[in-house]
Design an enzyme around this catalytic site. Sequence first.
Site, mmCIF file in Angstrom:
data_model
loop_
_atom_site.group_PDB
_atom_site.id
_atom_site.type_symbol
_atom_site.label_atom_id
_atom_site.label_comp_id
_atom_site.label_asym_id
_atom_site.label_seq_id
_atom_site.Cartn_x
_atom_site.Cartn_y
_atom_site.Cartn_z
ATOM 1 N N GLY B 51 0.809 -1.213 0.000
ATOM 2 C CA GLY B 51 0.000 0.000 0.000
ATOM 3 C C GLY B 51 0.845 1.268 0.000
ATOM 4 C CB VAL B 76 2.975 -3.081 8.487
ATOM 5 C CG1 VAL B 76 3.966 -2.325 7.603
ATOM 6 C CG2 VAL B 76 3.429 -4.519 8.680
ATOM 7 N N GLY B 77 1.351 -0.523 9.372
ATOM 8 C CA GLY B 77 1.018 0.900 9.307
ATOM 9 C C GLY B 77 1.516 1.598 8.063
ATOM 10 C CG LEU B 78 -0.755 1.777 4.991
ATOM 11 C CD1 LEU B 78 -1.905 2.759 5.006
ATOM 12 C CD2 LEU B 78 -0.685 1.065 3.653
ATOM 13 C CG ASN B 131 -6.630 -0.433 1.938
ATOM 14 O OD1 ASN B 131 -7.690 -0.855 2.387
ATOM 15 N ND2 ASN B 131 -5.472 -0.654 2.521
ATOM 16 C CB CYS B 134 -5.508 0.517 6.055
ATOM 17 S SG CYS B 134 -4.021 0.144 7.013
ATOM 18 C CE LYS B 169 -7.346 -5.718 0.959
ATOM 19 N NZ LYS B 169 -5.913 -5.989 0.906
ATOM 20 N N GLY B 221 -5.342 -14.407 7.933
ATOM 21 C CA GLY B 221 -4.904 -15.803 7.958
ATOM 22 C C GLY B 221 -6.072 -16.771 7.936
ATOM 23 N N GLY B 247 -8.678 -13.543 2.183
ATOM 24 C CA GLY B 247 -8.852 -13.720 3.621
ATOM 25 C C GLY B 247 -8.673 -15.196 3.920
HETATM 26 C C1 LIG Z 1 1.804 -7.864 6.958
HETATM 27 C C2 LIG Z 1 0.565 -7.445 6.221
HETATM 28 C C3 LIG Z 1 0.537 -6.207 5.562
HETATM 29 C C4 LIG Z 1 -0.602 -5.797 4.868
HETATM 30 N N1 LIG Z 1 -0.596 -4.588 4.214
HETATM 31 C C5 LIG Z 1 -1.678 -4.216 3.467
HETATM 32 C C6 LIG Z 1 -1.675 -3.012 2.684
HETATM 33 O O1 LIG Z 1 -0.679 -2.283 2.629
HETATM 34 N N2 LIG Z 1 -2.801 -2.700 1.982
HETATM 35 C C7 LIG Z 1 -3.921 -3.504 1.987
HETATM 36 O O2 LIG Z 1 -4.907 -3.188 1.330
HETATM 37 N N3 LIG Z 1 -3.936 -4.645 2.701
HETATM 38 C C8 LIG Z 1 -2.856 -5.018 3.437
HETATM 39 N N4 LIG Z 1 -2.891 -6.215 4.143
HETATM 40 C C9 LIG Z 1 -4.105 -7.038 4.097
HETATM 41 C C10 LIG Z 1 -3.999 -8.125 3.032
HETATM 42 O O3 LIG Z 1 -3.824 -7.570 1.736
HETATM 43 C C11 LIG Z 1 -5.262 -9.019 3.022
HETATM 44 O O4 LIG Z 1 -6.392 -8.226 2.713
HETATM 45 C C12 LIG Z 1 -5.512 -9.672 4.361
HETATM 46 O O5 LIG Z 1 -4.282 -10.049 4.955
HETATM 47 C C13 LIG Z 1 -6.421 -10.914 4.246
HETATM 48 O O6 LIG Z 1 -5.849 -11.940 3.478
HETATM 49 P P1 LIG Z 1 -5.008 -13.172 4.111
HETATM 50 O O7 LIG Z 1 -5.832 -13.763 5.204
HETATM 51 O O8 LIG Z 1 -4.746 -14.088 2.969
HETATM 52 O O9 LIG Z 1 -3.749 -12.570 4.657
HETATM 53 C C14 LIG Z 1 -1.749 -6.627 4.850
HETATM 54 C C15 LIG Z 1 -1.717 -7.866 5.510
HETATM 55 C C16 LIG Z 1 -0.585 -8.293 6.179
HETATM 56 C C17 LIG Z 1 -0.585 -9.623 6.879
#
Ligand SMILES: Cc1cc2nc3c(=O)[nH]c(=O)nc-3n(C[C@H](O)[C@H](O)[C@H](O)COP(=O)(O)O)c2cc1C
Lengths: 273, 311
Positions: B51, B76-78, B131, B134, B169, B221, B247
């Site tokens: 992001g 993480v906080g972008l 997005n 977040c 999103k 997760g 997700g």
């Molecule tokens: C470490 C980490 C960083 C993420 N950073 C972003 C981000 O920058 N922008 C965003 O839209 N989603 C971010 N996500 C969310 C993921 O894109 C995803 O929507 C979410 O983790 C659900 O999918 P998953 O269960 O397969 O991880 C982040 C997730 C994780 C674990």
Amino acid sequence: MIQTRAIVTNIRDLGADYFLLEVESPEIAGASKPGHFVNVLIQDSARVVLRRPIAVFDVKSNRVQLLVKSIGEGTRWISLREPGDVVNLLGPLGKGLFDKTDAKRVIMVAGGVGLAPLYYYLTYYKELNIKTVLFYGARNAKSILFQNELLELTDECVFVTEDGSLGEKGLVTDELRRYYLEHGTAEGDVVFACGPKFMLKQVVDFADAEHIECFVSLESFMGCGAGVCLSCVIPARHYSQDGDKYFKLCTDGPVINSNIIDKRYFEESYAGH
Amino acid sequence: MLATDNPRLRVSRGKLQLKNPVLSASGTFGYGTELQDIAHPEHYGGIALKGITLKPRSGNPPPRLVEAVGGVINSVGLQNDGVQDFVEKKVIPLQSYNTTIIANINGVQLEDYWMMAEKLEGSPIDYIEINVSCPNLKEGGVEFGKSPKSIAAIVSGVRKRTTIPLMLKLTPQVTDIKEIIKAAEDNGLDIVTLINTYPAIVIDINTKKPVLGNIRGGFSGPAVKPMAINLVWEARKATKLPIVGMGGVCSWQDAVEFMLAGADAVAVGTWHFINPGIALEIAEGLMAYMDKNGFESVSEITGYTWRQYNE
Ligand SMILES: Cc1cc2nc3c(=O)[nH]c(=O)nc-3n(C[C@H](O)[C@H](O)[C@H](O)COP(=O)(O)O)c2cc1C
Ligand SMILES: Cc1cc2nc3c(=O)[nH]c(=O)nc-3n(C[C@H](O)[C@H](O)[C@H](O)COP(=O)(O)OP(=O)(O)OC[C@H]3O[C@@H](n4cnc5c(N)ncnc54)[C@H](O)[C@@H]3O)c2cc1C
Ligand code: FES
């Protein structure tokens, strides 16, 4: 970096919750350098989701050795592997720092399981015929591992235990200071340290004061281990405009020059502790 | 030919045009090339990059990641170098790959999204993923995602400034998913992506402090998968636009499940950390599943189960 299903060739219980796991992986063995680590997939556990980062301890032809201290569910799972089992590894990871080949003398400071990433450096410096001095501290005699091997690998080796049951009694950092008082600073010294944070802080402060180049191997919570998730960050000494700036421990480290780390990181109160 | 390039895996609905239905989720695949020894960008139908924000951000204080049963919580906080650096440096190395590139944009105020769209227009990216979900932004972020009014303003403003197809999103905390999607669709949205993470806190009972430096993070997760599938199901009722479901995708079986519920494509997030080679495995698994179940193309899986209960 590869992902591989490696066969366990040997596992040794070293006592004091330490285990030496040996796996067959020509690819990881061939690509590993000191400072590298692998991410171990922990299986059969509902609680453990993420892989566990473990330093490359040593490489013996096609085999990779990992020194693991069993402290929780993941490391316990590793300690329970048997020869013939399969372990899923991702690696080698990390920067694999090994560019200090011009060092005149290498000082290693290890606290407990902090020996793990330093051992491989010792074997390399031995090959390069560079003088090494090791200060290795642990709780007691039982927790001092590989005594014979270390005496063989190093030019000087100082064991330190908290209870005095082996070698000097006290803290490794006191012995480090004493050594320098007796021998003086040598041009071209390089310090490598790995261990608990309070130990690292002392080593870094000492190295700063003596103007010795110092590398530390750090730990943090890791996700990917490969630079994509930004989970493992450590605050950098030089600030960016909008406040703190971080580096990624998994790809910029885990062994890094201490002069790029924000000193606050070493404080007990630091949130990242 | 790798399964990832098999024409039977092509996705083609509206503006969603992918060579296969497996995407990387933003924030879990860096800038696309870091994992390429194992997870090549060309294994994916598309890659959503980390992001970005209008100005560089250093992100939240560590620790930024902690485990919980069935997943992880990140704060993480972008952390990113801003949209300008993104356009000048990050997307350039990706141009040569046979995949699609998704820019994930984040704002603390409405205008941020608009200004980023302006900067991205003309750059070689294939999709903009807005997005509004977040949980790691103190202002803006997920709050926008709960308000149809904010969504309408953000999407219409972005639409005016770029011709690049738009994804939105969604947060799993959507109030009324129908209203949210309608507000976006009426203002020019092309594709719905969902879900982002669930707000979550973990406390260390020994230090008696929250584990994450930012106190709160977002949960993702395998544990979130059934809830994510529920939302894909609901989103399918709300729109005919293409849907990217995510997700908890950890295997090809999970991908199939999302598609049966109505997703046109899926994204892998957290599981990249556990199995970076997952995209190729999903593509191979989908091929075998299609053969076994008599599906000629992957689009036949999309909504297969959902239709039996909703048409
Ligand atoms: C470490 C980490 C960083 C993420 N950073 C972003 C981000 O920058 N922008 C965003 O839209 N989603 C971010 N996500 C969310 C993921 O894109 C995803 O929507 C979410 O983790 C659900 O999918 P998953 O269960 O397969 O991880 C982040 C997730 C994780 C674990
Ligand atoms: C680069 C690196 C190299 C390492 N090398 C070694 C080694 O050679 N030998 C060795 O015994 N240990 C090593 N460790 C530490 C080892 O990774 C942890 O002890 C292990 O992850 C703990 O997992 P657990 O499930 O047994 O314990 P848990 O009960 O899960 O955790 C106990 C503690 O371990 C730490 N920890 C847990 N998960 C992680 C993670 N994903 N990343 C970082 N820290 C974590 C946390 O401080 C936690 O409080 C290394 C760590 C890093 C970051
Ligand atoms: S652990 Fe993911 S970036 Fe370091």
